[in-house]
Design an enzyme around this catalytic site. Structure first.
Site, PDB file in Angstrom:
ATOM      1  N   LYS A  17     -10.042  27.726  67.236  1.00  0.00           N
ATOM      2  CA  LYS A  17      -9.098  27.368  68.306  1.00  0.00           C
ATOM      3  C   LYS A  17      -7.758  28.053  68.117  1.00  0.00           C
ATOM      4  O   LYS A  17      -7.111  28.445  69.087  1.00  0.00           O
ATOM      5  CB  LYS A  17      -8.856  25.861  68.272  1.00  0.00           C
ATOM      6  CG  LYS A  17      -9.647  25.120  69.302  1.00  0.00           C
ATOM      7  CD  LYS A  17      -9.131  23.718  69.534  1.00  0.00           C
ATOM      8  CE  LYS A  17      -8.676  22.980  68.343  1.00  0.00           C
ATOM      9  NZ  LYS A  17      -9.393  22.087  67.593  1.00  0.00           N
ATOM     10  N   ILE A 147     -11.637   9.956  66.754  1.00  0.00           N
ATOM     11  CA  ILE A 147     -10.721   8.856  67.076  1.00  0.00           C
ATOM     12  C   ILE A 147      -9.277   9.357  66.996  1.00  0.00           C
ATOM     13  O   ILE A 147      -8.452   9.076  67.844  1.00  0.00           O
ATOM     14  CB  ILE A 147     -10.936   7.678  66.090  1.00  0.00           C
ATOM     15  CG1 ILE A 147     -12.300   7.052  66.357  1.00  0.00           C
ATOM     16  CG2 ILE A 147      -9.820   6.658  66.206  1.00  0.00           C
ATOM     17  CD1 ILE A 147     -12.671   5.948  65.390  1.00  0.00           C
ATOM     18  N   PRO A 189     -24.976  20.748  73.596  1.00  0.00           N
ATOM     19  CA  PRO A 189     -23.766  20.271  72.910  1.00  0.00           C
ATOM     20  C   PRO A 189     -22.508  20.471  73.761  1.00  0.00           C
ATOM     21  O   PRO A 189     -21.635  19.601  73.806  1.00  0.00           O
ATOM     22  CB  PRO A 189     -23.707  21.145  71.641  1.00  0.00           C
ATOM     23  CG  PRO A 189     -25.109  21.610  71.423  1.00  0.00           C
ATOM     24  CD  PRO A 189     -25.719  21.737  72.788  1.00  0.00           C
ATOM     25  N   LYS A 222     -25.581  27.534  84.380  1.00  0.00           N
ATOM     26  CA  LYS A 222     -26.008  26.211  83.937  1.00  0.00           C
ATOM     27  C   LYS A 222     -24.827  25.453  83.319  1.00  0.00           C
ATOM     28  O   LYS A 222     -24.591  24.282  83.639  1.00  0.00           O
ATOM     29  CB  LYS A 222     -27.140  26.384  82.914  1.00  0.00           C
ATOM     30  CG  LYS A 222     -27.788  25.094  82.496  1.00  0.00           C
ATOM     31  CD  LYS A 222     -28.996  25.373  81.623  1.00  0.00           C
ATOM     32  CE  LYS A 222     -29.552  24.076  81.058  1.00  0.00           C
ATOM     33  NZ  LYS A 222     -30.610  24.340  80.094  1.00  0.00           N
ATOM     34  N   GLY A 354       1.997  30.008  44.257  1.00  0.00           N
ATOM     35  CA  GLY A 354       1.177  28.877  43.831  1.00  0.00           C
ATOM     36  C   GLY A 354       2.032  27.836  43.135  1.00  0.00           C
ATOM     37  O   GLY A 354       3.231  28.043  42.925  1.00  0.00           O
ATOM     38  N   CYS A 381       6.535  35.147  44.824  1.00  0.00           N
ATOM     39  CA  CYS A 381       6.987  33.789  44.487  1.00  0.00           C
ATOM     40  C   CYS A 381       6.512  33.408  43.079  1.00  0.00           C
ATOM     41  O   CYS A 381       7.048  33.935  42.111  1.00  0.00           O
ATOM     42  CB  CYS A 381       6.551  32.799  45.556  1.00  0.00           C
ATOM     43  SG  CYS A 381       7.662  31.390  45.626  1.00  0.00           S
ATOM     44  N   MET A 384       6.092  36.417  41.071  1.00  0.00           N
ATOM     45  CA  MET A 384       7.332  36.996  40.526  1.00  0.00           C
ATOM     46  C   MET A 384       7.791  36.203  39.312  1.00  0.00           C
ATOM     47  O   MET A 384       8.261  36.755  38.312  1.00  0.00           O
ATOM     48  CB  MET A 384       8.403  36.988  41.632  1.00  0.00           C
ATOM     49  CG  MET A 384       9.793  37.361  41.206  1.00  0.00           C
ATOM     50  SD  MET A 384      10.737  35.905  40.667  1.00  0.00           S
ATOM     51  CE  MET A 384      12.397  36.516  40.763  1.00  0.00           C
ATOM     52  N   ARG A 462      10.613  25.703  44.398  1.00  0.00           N
ATOM     53  CA  ARG A 462      11.610  24.839  43.779  1.00  0.00           C
ATOM     54  C   ARG A 462      12.385  25.561  42.689  1.00  0.00           C
ATOM     55  O   ARG A 462      13.557  25.358  42.508  1.00  0.00           O
ATOM     56  CB  ARG A 462      10.896  23.676  43.089  1.00  0.00           C
ATOM     57  CG  ARG A 462      10.919  22.450  43.841  1.00  0.00           C
ATOM     58  CD  ARG A 462      10.281  21.258  43.196  1.00  0.00           C
ATOM     59  NE  ARG A 462       9.833  20.448  44.305  1.00  0.00           N
ATOM     60  CZ  ARG A 462       8.598  20.433  44.762  1.00  0.00           C
ATOM     61  NH1 ARG A 462       7.658  21.110  44.148  1.00  0.00           N
ATOM     62  NH2 ARG A 462       8.290  19.721  45.812  1.00  0.00           N
ATOM     63  N   HIS A 507       8.456  34.967  50.375  1.00  0.00           N
ATOM     64  CA  HIS A 507       7.103  35.239  50.875  1.00  0.00           C
ATOM     65  C   HIS A 507       7.126  36.256  52.017  1.00  0.00           C
ATOM     66  O   HIS A 507       7.199  35.862  53.187  1.00  0.00           O
ATOM     67  CB  HIS A 507       6.469  33.937  51.385  1.00  0.00           C
ATOM     68  CG  HIS A 507       6.163  32.959  50.300  1.00  0.00           C
ATOM     69  ND1 HIS A 507       4.965  32.962  49.612  1.00  0.00           N
ATOM     70  CD2 HIS A 507       6.901  31.962  49.764  1.00  0.00           C
ATOM     71  CE1 HIS A 507       4.982  31.997  48.710  1.00  0.00           C
ATOM     72  NE2 HIS A 507       6.144  31.378  48.776  1.00  0.00           N
ATOM     73  N   GLU A 509       4.795  37.786  53.244  1.00  0.00           N
ATOM     74  CA  GLU A 509       3.568  37.708  54.061  1.00  0.00           C
ATOM     75  C   GLU A 509       3.746  36.911  55.345  1.00  0.00           C
ATOM     76  O   GLU A 509       2.941  37.051  56.262  1.00  0.00           O
ATOM     77  CB  GLU A 509       2.410  37.129  53.239  1.00  0.00           C
ATOM     78  CG  GLU A 509       2.489  35.652  52.881  1.00  0.00           C
ATOM     79  CD  GLU A 509       3.214  35.360  51.578  1.00  0.00           C
ATOM     80  OE1 GLU A 509       4.054  36.191  51.154  1.00  0.00           O
ATOM     81  OE2 GLU A 509       2.984  34.295  50.973  1.00  0.00           O
TER      82      GLU A 509
HETATM   83  N1  GLN Z   1       5.701  26.835  41.877  1.00  0.00           N
HETATM   84  C1  GLN Z   1       6.785  27.727  42.037  1.00  0.00           C
HETATM   85  C2  GLN Z   1       8.060  27.013  42.465  1.00  0.00           C
HETATM   86  O1  GLN Z   1       8.011  25.917  42.948  1.00  0.00           O
HETATM   87  C3  GLN Z   1       6.428  28.851  42.991  1.00  0.00           C
HETATM   88  C4  GLN Z   1       6.144  28.382  44.384  1.00  0.00           C
HETATM   89  C5  GLN Z   1       5.418  29.408  45.219  1.00  0.00           C
HETATM   90  O2  GLN Z   1       4.809  30.333  44.696  1.00  0.00           O
HETATM   91  N2  GLN Z   1       5.425  29.238  46.525  1.00  0.00           N
HETATM   92  O3  GLN Z   1       9.133  27.540  42.330  1.00  0.00           O
END
Ligand code: GLN
Length: 531
Positions: A17, A147, A189, A222, A354, A381, A384, A462, A507, A509
Site C-alpha cells: 500500500k 478491529i 477474496p 467479473k 543501530g 550513526c 560512525m 542519543r 543519517h 539515507e
Molecule cells: N545507538 C547510538 C546512539 O543512540 C546510535 C544510534 C543510531 O545509529 N541511530 O547514539
C-alpha cells in the site's frame, strides 16, 4: 479546497500500500499539483520510535524530527517531497489526544465515544495536511476487517460525506491470487474484502488488484460486477522486480486519467525523463558490478535498513553499476580470519545505524578490516561511533575505549552523552532527532562530496563523540571534517591515506531519492567502483 485520496488495503497485509500510495503521489506531483502524503497507523504505540526494527522495520525520521513509519520513506523517495510530523499518526496518538481533551473538560461533560470524538480527532488530523496543498493522499494502515482500523475507516467514510464525491476518492488495494491447482486466478477474496468495506459504508472508486500477471478483461469485468466498481477503474497491479517501475505502469494503464476525472482536476503532462534514465541505468548498467557489505544485527529483517539499501541503489544507478549487497551478521561472532574470508570479495563496507551492545565487537572488527585493508568504508550513526571506538583502540592505543551506551562506567567513553544536553529534543526522550546544521571543513573528503560549507542532515541518536578525545584523535590522523556550527558536536570523521573512509553521525539515507541520489552514497559507490 484540497482533494483527498484514501488508500485502503484488503485481503491481506504486505500488498505494498505504501508503494502504491507513493506511486500515485508521484504521478500527481509530476503533474504539478501540490501533494501531501500521510499514513494513519492503527496500532496503539504513540510512534514507531520504540518499536523493534525486527518487527517493524526501519524508523523513518522526518526533517522536523518525527520518528515515523517506513512508508514515509517511500513517499519521500517517490515524490521528492519532505514529509513532516503531520504525515504520520497512530491510534495511540489519536486516543491520547481525545483522553487529554476529556481530562481538560473540553467535551463539556458529554459521553466521550469512538463516534464522534475519536473519528473527529482523526478527521482533524487528516485536515491538517489539507492546508496549502492541492491533494492529500492518506494511506490507512492495516487491512479491512481488522478491529483496529475501524475508527479510521469510519472517519474517512464521514469525510466523504463532508467534502463530497468529487473531492474525495477511495482507492482499494486488493489481492487476486493465482491458484496453480485450479490453473486460474481467484476473485473471491477481493469480492469479500470489498463487501466488508461496503458494509462500513465505503464504496471503492478504484480497485488496484495485486496479481502475478496482468488480469484479462473477463476477470476485470467479473471483479467490477461484484465490487460495484466501474470496469475502467479496475487495474492490475502486477508484481515487479523494481518498485520504481510502478508509477510508469500505473501511468501506462491510465490511472492518472481516472483519478483526474474523478477529482475533476486537469490532467497534465507527466515528465518521466529523469526517472526513466534512472530505471534504465538500474536495468542495464554499463559499468559492471559492485558488491557492498552491510554489517548489522537486523539482517534477518532487511526492512530495518530500508532507506540505506534504497540509497545505495539510487547511487549505483547513477554510477551505472549493478549493485549486489552482501549481508554480514555482526552478531555471528566470527573470528578475524572468518571476517577476512567473508569480506575479501567486497568492494566497500557499510556499517549502518543501530542501538545497543549486541554485535558491537563484530562491527569493530569489520571497521578495522576496512581501515587497514583500505576498503571504502561508510559508517552511519552507530557505524560512525563504532569507527571512533575502533580508531581509539587500534590507532590511539586507548585499550578500553568504548561507548557509554554499552558500558555506563567504561573508563574511556569516546562516545558518550553530552554533559549539557542542549541539543536534545523532548519528543523521543533524550534523542537528537531531525535536521541539524553541520559546517564542513574545506579541504576534506566531506567538502569535496557536498561542494558546500553548510549542510543540514537528519539525526536519530542519543550519544555523541566525546570532545575530551578530540586532540588525541587528531594527533593520530583523524579529521573532524564536519561539526555543528558552534563546533560542539562532531558530525563527520574521516582519515587520509585511505580511498574512502567516512563516518557520519547523521543519517544521509533519509534524503536520497532516485532522481537525486545522496552525494555521500554517490561518492561511496564511486569509490567502490574504483576499488
Ligand atoms: N545507538 C547510538 C546512539 O543512540 C546510535 C544510534 C543510531 O545509529 N541511530 O547514539
Amino acid at each position: 479546497m484540497a482533494k483527498h485520496i484514501f488508500v485502503i488495503g484488503g485481503v491481506l497485509s504486505s500488498l505494498g500500500k505504501g508503494i502504491a500510495s507513493a506511486s500515485i503521489g508521484f504521478l500527481l506531483q509530476k503533474m504539478g499539483y501540490k501533494v501531501a502524503m500521510q499514513k494513519l497507523d492503527p496500532y496503539l504505540n504513540v510512534d514507531p520510535g520504540t518499536m523493534s526494527p525486527f518487527q517493524h522495520g526501519e524508523v523513518f525520521v522526518t526533517e522536523d524530527g518525527a520518528e515515523t513509519d517506513l512508508d514515509l520513506g517511500h513517499y519521500e523517495r517517490f515524490t521528492g517531497l519532505a514529509t513532516n510530523r503531520n504525515s504520520n499518526t497512530t491510534s495511540g496518538v489519536i486516543y491520547e489526544n481525545v483522553i487529554k481533551k476529556e481530562r481538560k473538560g473540553e467535551y463539556l461533560g458529554k459521553t466521550v465515544q469512538v463516534i464522534p470524538h475519536v473519528t473527529n480527532e482523526i478527521k482533524r488530523f487528516i485536515k491538517k495536511l489539507a492546508v496549502d496543498n492541492d491533494i492529500v493522499i492518506t494511506e490507512i494502515g492495516g487491512t479491512v476487517g481488522d478491529i483496529e482500523s475501524l475508527p479510521f475507516l469510519e472517519a474517512v467514510r464521514q469525510f466523504r460525506l463532508e467534502v463530497g464525491y468529487e473531492n474525495s476518492m477511495f482507492i482499494f488495494l486488493s489481492y487476486v491470487p493465482y491458484i496453480p491447482t485450479a490453473g486460474e486466478v481467484k476473485t473471491k477474496p477481493t469480492q469479500h474484502s470489498a463487501y466488508k468495506l461496503r458494509e462500513i459504508g465505503i464504496q471503492p472508486d478504484i480497485l488496484l488488484c495485486r496479481c502475478e500477471k496482468e488480469l484479462d478483461e473477463e476477470i476485470k469485468q467479473k471483479i467490477a460486477l461484484f465490487t460495484n466498481v466501474s470496469e475502467k477503474n479496475v487495474f492490475s497491479a502486477i508484481d515487479v522486480d523494481c518498485v520504481y517501475e510502478i508509477p510508469k505502469i500505473y501511468f501506462d494503464d491510465g490511472m492518472q486519467s481516472r483519478i483526474c476525472q474523478h477529482l475533476r482536476i486537469e490532467e497534465r503532462n507527466v515528465d518521466f525523463s529523469r526517472w526513466d534514465t534512472f530505471l534504465n541505468n538500474i536495468k542495464n548498467p554499463q559499468d559492471g558490478n559492485i558488491k557492498i557489505a552491510i554489517c548489522g544485527k537486523y539482517i534477518e529483517h532487511k526492512d530495518a535498513y530500508k532507506s540505506v539499501v534504497e540509497s545505495l541503489y539510487h547511487a549505483a544507478a547513477w554510477n551505472n553499476v549493478k549493485l549486489y549487497i552482501k549481508w554480514i551478521d555482526s552478531e555471528a561472532q566470527y573470528t578475524s580470519q572468518e571476517y577476512h574470508s567473508l569480506l575479501n570479495d567486497v568492494d566497500a563496507i557499510l556499517v549502518p545505524g543501530g542501538f545497543g551492545i549486541r554485535g558491537i565487537d563484530g562491527k569493530i572488527e569489520i571497521v578495522k578490516y576496512a581501515r587497514t585493508n583500505k576498503i571504502p568504508f561508510l559508517g552511519i550513526c552507530l557505524g560512525m561511533q563504532v569507527a571512533s571506538i575502533e580508531f581509539a583502540k587500534n590507532v590511539c592505543n586507548i585499550e578500553d575505549a568504548y561507548s557509554s551506551e554499552f558500558n555506563e562506567n567504561c573508563k574511556n567513553p569516546v562516545i558518550a552523552l553530552m554533559p549539557d544536553q542542549k541539543y536534545i529534543d523532548d519528543i523521543g526522550g533524550s534523542m537528537r532527532l531531525g535536521a541539524y546544521p553541520c559546517k564542513l571543513t574545506p579541504d576534506s573528503l566531506a567538502f569535496s562530496i557536498y561542494k558546500q560549507e553548510n549542510i543540514t542532515e537528519r539525526h536519530r541518536h542519543r550519544y555523541e563523540f566525546n570532545n575530551k578525545y578530540r586532540d588525541i584523535f587528531e594527533k593520530h590522523g583523524m579529521k573532524f571534517s564536519g561539526t555543528s556550527p558552534d563546533d560542539l558536536l562532531i558530525e563527520i570523521i574521516e582519515i587520509d591515506n585511505h580511498p574512502f573512509y567516512l563516518g557520519v553521525q547523521y543519517h544521509p539515507e533519509f534524503k536520497s531519492n532516485p532522481e537525486n541520489p545522496h552525494p555521500i552514497f554517490s561518492a561511496f559507490i564511486k569509490a567502490a567502483k574504483n576499488n
